[in-house]
Write a protein that holds these residues in place. Structure first.
Motif, mmCIF file in Angstrom:
data_model
loop_
_atom_site.group_PDB
_atom_site.id
_atom_site.type_symbol
_atom_site.label_atom_id
_atom_site.label_comp_id
_atom_site.label_asym_id
_atom_site.label_seq_id
_atom_site.Cartn_x
_atom_site.Cartn_y
_atom_site.Cartn_z
ATOM 1 N N LYS A 149 40.275 35.588 56.140
ATOM 2 C CA LYS A 149 41.714 35.285 56.036
ATOM 3 C C LYS A 149 41.843 34.133 55.047
ATOM 4 O O LYS A 149 41.836 32.973 55.430
ATOM 5 N N ILE A 150 41.883 34.489 53.783
ATOM 6 C CA ILE A 150 41.845 33.430 52.774
ATOM 7 C C ILE A 150 42.975 33.594 51.757
ATOM 8 O O ILE A 150 43.656 34.608 51.752
ATOM 9 N N ASP A 151 43.157 32.596 50.925
ATOM 10 C CA ASP A 151 44.292 32.620 50.001
ATOM 11 C C ASP A 151 43.997 33.501 48.772
ATOM 12 O O ASP A 151 42.900 34.060 48.636
ATOM 13 N N VAL A 152 44.988 33.585 47.898
ATOM 14 C CA VAL A 152 44.886 34.479 46.745
ATOM 15 C C VAL A 152 43.714 34.106 45.827
ATOM 16 O O VAL A 152 42.947 34.978 45.397
ATOM 17 N N ASN A 153 43.553 32.824 45.535
ATOM 18 C CA ASN A 153 42.451 32.409 44.647
ATOM 19 C C ASN A 153 41.103 32.772 45.243
ATOM 20 O O ASN A 153 40.213 33.268 44.547
ATOM 21 N N GLY A 154 40.977 32.515 46.541
ATOM 22 C CA GLY A 154 39.717 32.834 47.222
ATOM 23 C C GLY A 154 39.441 34.331 47.148
ATOM 24 O O GLY A 154 38.312 34.755 46.920
ATOM 25 N N THR A 155 40.487 35.132 47.334
ATOM 26 C CA THR A 155 40.328 36.590 47.292
ATOM 27 C C THR A 155 39.792 37.032 45.938
ATOM 28 O O THR A 155 38.855 37.838 45.856
ATOM 29 N N LEU A 156 40.370 36.489 44.874
ATOM 30 C CA LEU A 156 39.934 36.906 43.533
ATOM 31 C C LEU A 156 38.474 36.512 43.309
ATOM 32 O O LEU A 156 37.697 37.272 42.726
ATOM 33 N N ASN A 157 38.080 35.336 43.803
ATOM 34 C CA ASN A 157 36.682 34.905 43.659
ATOM 35 C C ASN A 157 35.728 35.807 44.446
ATOM 36 O O ASN A 157 34.660 36.181 43.960
ATOM 37 N N ILE A 158 36.131 36.157 45.668
ATOM 38 C CA ILE A 158 35.268 37.017 46.494
ATOM 39 C C ILE A 158 35.160 38.419 45.873
ATOM 40 O O ILE A 158 34.098 39.033 45.872
ATOM 41 N N LYS A 159 36.277 38.897 45.309
ATOM 42 C CA LYS A 159 36.245 40.228 44.686
ATOM 43 C C LYS A 159 35.249 40.262 43.528
ATOM 44 O O LYS A 159 34.583 41.267 43.294
ATOM 45 N N LYS A 160 35.162 39.146 42.796
ATOM 46 C CA LYS A 160 34.196 39.084 41.677
ATOM 47 C C LYS A 160 32.764 39.188 42.211
ATOM 48 O O LYS A 160 31.899 39.780 41.589
ATOM 49 N N LEU A 161 32.535 38.589 43.379
ATOM 50 C CA LEU A 161 31.179 38.571 43.937
ATOM 51 C C LEU A 161 30.812 39.886 44.608
ATOM 52 O O LEU A 161 29.698 40.377 44.475
ATOM 53 N N TYR A 162 31.753 40.462 45.370
ATOM 54 C CA TYR A 162 31.413 41.624 46.210
ATOM 55 C C TYR A 162 32.007 42.934 45.716
ATOM 56 O O TYR A 162 31.783 43.978 46.329
ATOM 57 N N LYS A 163 32.784 42.854 44.652
ATOM 58 C CA LYS A 163 33.343 44.020 43.946
ATOM 59 C C LYS A 163 33.851 45.133 44.876
ATOM 60 O O LYS A 163 34.763 44.909 45.654
ATOM 61 N N ASP A 164 33.245 46.329 44.762
ATOM 62 C CA ASP A 164 33.772 47.493 45.480
ATOM 63 C C ASP A 164 33.587 47.423 46.987
ATOM 64 O O ASP A 164 34.081 48.281 47.721
ATOM 65 N N ASN A 165 32.859 46.413 47.439
ATOM 66 C CA ASN A 165 32.628 46.310 48.875
ATOM 67 C C ASN A 165 33.774 45.599 49.593
ATOM 68 O O ASN A 165 33.659 45.224 50.752
ATOM 69 N N CYS A 166 34.899 45.370 48.851
ATOM 70 C CA CYS A 166 36.036 44.640 49.431
ATOM 71 C C CYS A 166 37.256 45.535 49.585
ATOM 72 O O CYS A 166 37.487 46.414 48.757
ATOM 73 N N ILE A 167 38.025 45.263 50.618
ATOM 74 C CA ILE A 167 39.370 45.859 50.735
ATOM 75 C C ILE A 167 40.320 44.667 50.838
ATOM 76 O O ILE A 167 40.129 43.803 51.704
ATOM 77 N N SER A 168 41.313 44.603 49.954
ATOM 78 C CA SER A 168 42.222 43.446 50.004
ATOM 79 C C SER A 168 43.610 43.871 50.464
ATOM 80 O O SER A 168 44.163 44.870 50.006
#
Ligand code: ADP
Ligand code: 5GP
Length: 186
Positions: A101-120
């Motif tokens: 449960k994180i903010d928008v900036n955190g989400t974008l950073n996590i997406k860069k790290l975990y790519k397709d393994n994320c659902i936002s």
């Protein structure tokens, strides 16, 4: 071998109802786990250390950050928030779906790290006026902090298009059911 779990990124302006929705979603899907963030902000009365957040000092936050113990961090208002790395990687390797449960900036950073393994998923308020009423009604922030959180909300709403899904939290049960349907999809 166990299949890797997914990262579920849940964002939305403060007061939109993320915690309230997650309480329902966790009951409906008990196999989901919540990644507990660290924060330098003060604990609210109803919050539990280790369940809602790990409430830490600024010095401890700095140490964790410089020792590479966090996946991402963000400054929100006057405080810092971060996702500890080790527990998330352990849960994923056990095949568990982990909710951040994180903010928008955190989400974008996590997406860069975990790519397709994320659902936002971005939780939208029915209106800014309703968001204001929920923040005031929760009674956990000063008037000044409510105003600051609403200002941040306007910015966050502009970034909601970065998300895979947007769910409006008007009727609570309906919004929770929509989230569960998204998680059950793939
Ligand atoms: P967040 O975790 O996004 O900061 P909370 O879950 O703390 O938000 O919710 C903020 C306030 O709004 C709480 O008082 C909660 O009871 C209320 N709330 C949440 N969802 C709804 C809803 N669908 N309708 C009306 N009030 C709601
Ligand atoms: P609150 O003070 O209302 O609990 O949280 C304020 C904001 O910080 C919310 O948008 C929340 O999603 C975000 N947040 C909470 N934990 C983290 C985290 O670990 N990382 C990031 N980037 N944001 C977080």
């Amino acid at each position: 071998m166990t299949e890797t779990g997914r990262i579920i990124l849940l964002s939305g302006p403060s007061g939109v109802g993320k915690d309230t929705l997650l309480d329902i979603v966790f009951k409906l899907r008990p196999s989901l786990v919540h990644s507990v963030s660290v924060t330098t902000r003060a604990k609210r009365d109803h919050e539990v250390h280790g369940k809602d957040y790990y409430f830490i000092s600024f010095d401890e936050f700095e140490r964790m950050r410089s020792d590479g113990e966090v996946l991402e961090f963000n400054k929100y208002g006057e405080n810092y928030y971060a996702t500890p790395k080790k527990p998330v990687d352990k849960l994923l390797s056990e095949g568990k779906d982990v909710v951040l449960k994180i903010d928008v900036n955190g989400t974008l950073n996590i997406k860069k790290l975990y790519k397709d393994n994320c659902i936002s998923i971005f939780i939208m308020p029915p209106s800014l006026e309703e968001l204001k009423q929920r923040l005031i009604g929760r009674g956990t922030e000063t008037n000044e902090q409510v105003i600051q959180r609403l200002e941040i909300a306007v910015d966050e709403l502009k970034k909601s298009s970065e998300y895979d899904y947007r769910v409006v939290n008007d009727n609570l049960e309906k919004a929770a059911a929509e989230i569960v349907a998204i998680l059950d999809k793939k």
